[in-house]
Design an enzyme around this catalytic site. Structure first.
Site, PDB file in Angstrom:
ATOM      1  N   GLU A 190       0.829  -1.205   0.000  1.00 16.01           N
ATOM      2  CA  GLU A 190       0.000   0.000   0.000  1.00 16.01           C
ATOM      3  C   GLU A 190       0.870   1.264   0.000  1.00 16.01           C
ATOM      4  OE1 GLU A 190      -2.185  -3.107   2.580  1.00 16.01           O
ATOM      5  OE2 GLU A 190      -0.129  -2.545   2.074  1.00 16.01           O
ATOM      6  N   CYS A 217      -2.366  -3.305   7.345  1.00 15.56           N
ATOM      7  CA  CYS A 217      -1.939  -3.482   8.730  1.00 15.56           C
ATOM      8  C   CYS A 217      -2.191  -2.201   9.520  1.00 15.56           C
ATOM      9  CB  CYS A 217      -0.465  -3.870   8.804  1.00 15.56           C
ATOM     10  SG  CYS A 217       0.672  -2.549   8.309  1.00 15.56           S
ATOM     11  N   ASP A 247      21.970 -38.746  -3.769  1.00 15.99           N
ATOM     12  CA  ASP A 247      21.898 -37.780  -4.869  1.00 15.99           C
ATOM     13  C   ASP A 247      22.900 -36.638  -4.748  1.00 15.99           C
ATOM     14  OD1 ASP A 247      19.845 -39.328  -5.773  1.00 15.99           O
ATOM     15  OD2 ASP A 247      18.250 -37.899  -5.318  1.00 15.99           O
ATOM     16  N   LEU A 264      20.174 -28.480  -3.499  1.00 19.00           N
ATOM     17  CA  LEU A 264      18.893 -27.958  -3.004  1.00 19.00           C
ATOM     18  C   LEU A 264      18.826 -26.434  -3.062  1.00 19.00           C
ATOM     19  CD1 LEU A 264      18.171 -30.285   0.077  1.00 19.00           C
ATOM     20  CD2 LEU A 264      17.525 -30.604  -2.326  1.00 19.00           C
TER      21      LEU A 264
END
Length: 361
Positions: A55, A78, A203, A207
């Site tokens: 906003e 808020c 593996d 990540l």
């Protein structure tokens, strides 16, 4: 009165909010549009935590033209002082005359109080415009604020016959490059990625988010479940210069191993039972809004009863009965007891197919 024009502008606000999807958490990725005389004079989406809210950014763009305008926002403004000031007061000070809100904020610090404050100041406030679309956009944030735990997405790449790896544990690559690129978007939208130690060893994954534009400002937290301390010291997951790492373990893990991990910059959290529920609760306490569970088969099994969504990439391979199944244990002895999922989306990605489902609770 709510008009079709209100719905159209709110759709634009939702699209604006999605621009902050990867970087706003632990705050919600809100979008805001300011309209005057049927023209958009300001746009904004949530900056990373500590920065301006949507906003305020829209008000900054609108400037003095904001007086007498209508602001469309995907989430209730808020009304409390955090790292930034309350958006309600900024809207009042700028002379905005009407606020259109898609969703009331379930956060206990807001929860209707923002709307009440705006109305008390004489602003017209209309609620629940395009609420279903806004709920879909903000589902992870809403889930976290209502439950205290992350929105949990199970992700797997499987063969046509439902295997995540061959008998020897090899799984690279079941799906094609287009599917793998899409999975990096899932990582970018998550604040944590979970794997079990077996996957971490077999593996050697990093990540991290690599094949996504733009890259998130912060890599997701890499979470490894390792009850006994098997993760080797040469694992790329211990390279915390690339991304942060958290290892959940138990009292069965030697203290010497825990201390060695810590010397690598890894955070270690010991849990008495190391259950999926306890892991999600701890991550929720850390402000993780969405977690991506990447496997392997035992981890998928333990998290599936708690997950909200499933994303499966079906690759163009047939592995056979000796392969490792997506879920390691029976979830029901009869078809009557088998889990029923609700399909969200089906999309072809190169020579692979992506299926998304909601878990029905």
């Amino acid at each position: 009165m709510i008009s079709n024009q209100d719905s159209s502008f709110m759709q634009m606000a939702i699209e604006e909010g999605e621009k902050g999807r990867c970087n706003a958490p632990p705050n919600p990725w809100v979008g805001a549009i300011i309209v005057k005389n049927n023209e958009i004079i300001g746009r904004g989406y949530s900056a990373p935590a500590g920065g301006e809210h949507a906003e305020v950014r829209a008000l900054q763009e609108a400037g003095d033209l904001a007086k007498g305008s209508t602001l469309y926002t995907t989430l209730e403004p808020c009304c409390h002082q955090g790292r930034t000031g309350p958006c309600t007061q900024a809207l009042i000070n700028k002379g905005v005359s009407r606020i259109v809100v898609a969703l009331e904020d379930p956060d206990s610090r807001v929860a209707g109080k923002g709307i009440k404050e705006l109305r008390a100041a004489g602003l017209d406030v209309d609620c629940s415009v395009s609420s279903s679309e806004a709920k879909q956009s903000l589902k992870a944030y809403l889930h976290h604020r209502r439950t205290g735990t992350p929105y949990t997405v199970l992700k797997a790449a499987i063969s046509i016959d439902g295997r995540i790896a061959a008998e020897d544990g090899s799984s690279q690559w079941i799906s094609g490059p287009e599917a793998r690129r899409d999975s990096h978007k899932l990582r970018a939208e998550s604040q944590a990625v979970i794997v079990g130690v077996d996957t971490a060893i077999c593996d050697s994954p990093r990540l991290t988010v690599r094949d996504h534009t733009p890259l998130p400002l912060k890599q997701p937290l890499r979470v490894i479940l390792d009850r006994t301390g098997r993760l080797p010291l040469n694992s790329p997951l211990l390279n915390t210069q690339e991304a942060p790492t958290l290892i959940f373990t138990s009292d069965l893990c030697p203290n010497s191993k825990k201390e060695t991990w810590k010397k690598h910059g890894v955070e270690v959290c010991s849990l008495p039972e190391l259950t999926a529920s306890d892991v999600l609760q701890e991550l929720g306490n850390r402000g993780i809004l969405q977690v991506l569970v990447e496997g392997g088969t035992k981890i998928h099994h333990s998290f599936s009863p708690l997950a909200q969504e499933l994303c499966v990439y079906i690759g163009p391979r047939i592995i056979g009965n000796s392969g490792i199944p997506f879920i390691s244990s029976d979830l029901g002895s009869s078809i009557k007891n088998a889990a029923i999922l609700e399909i969200i989306d089906c999309q072809q990605l190169g020579n692979s197919v992506r299926l998304k489902y909601f878990f029905k609770k």
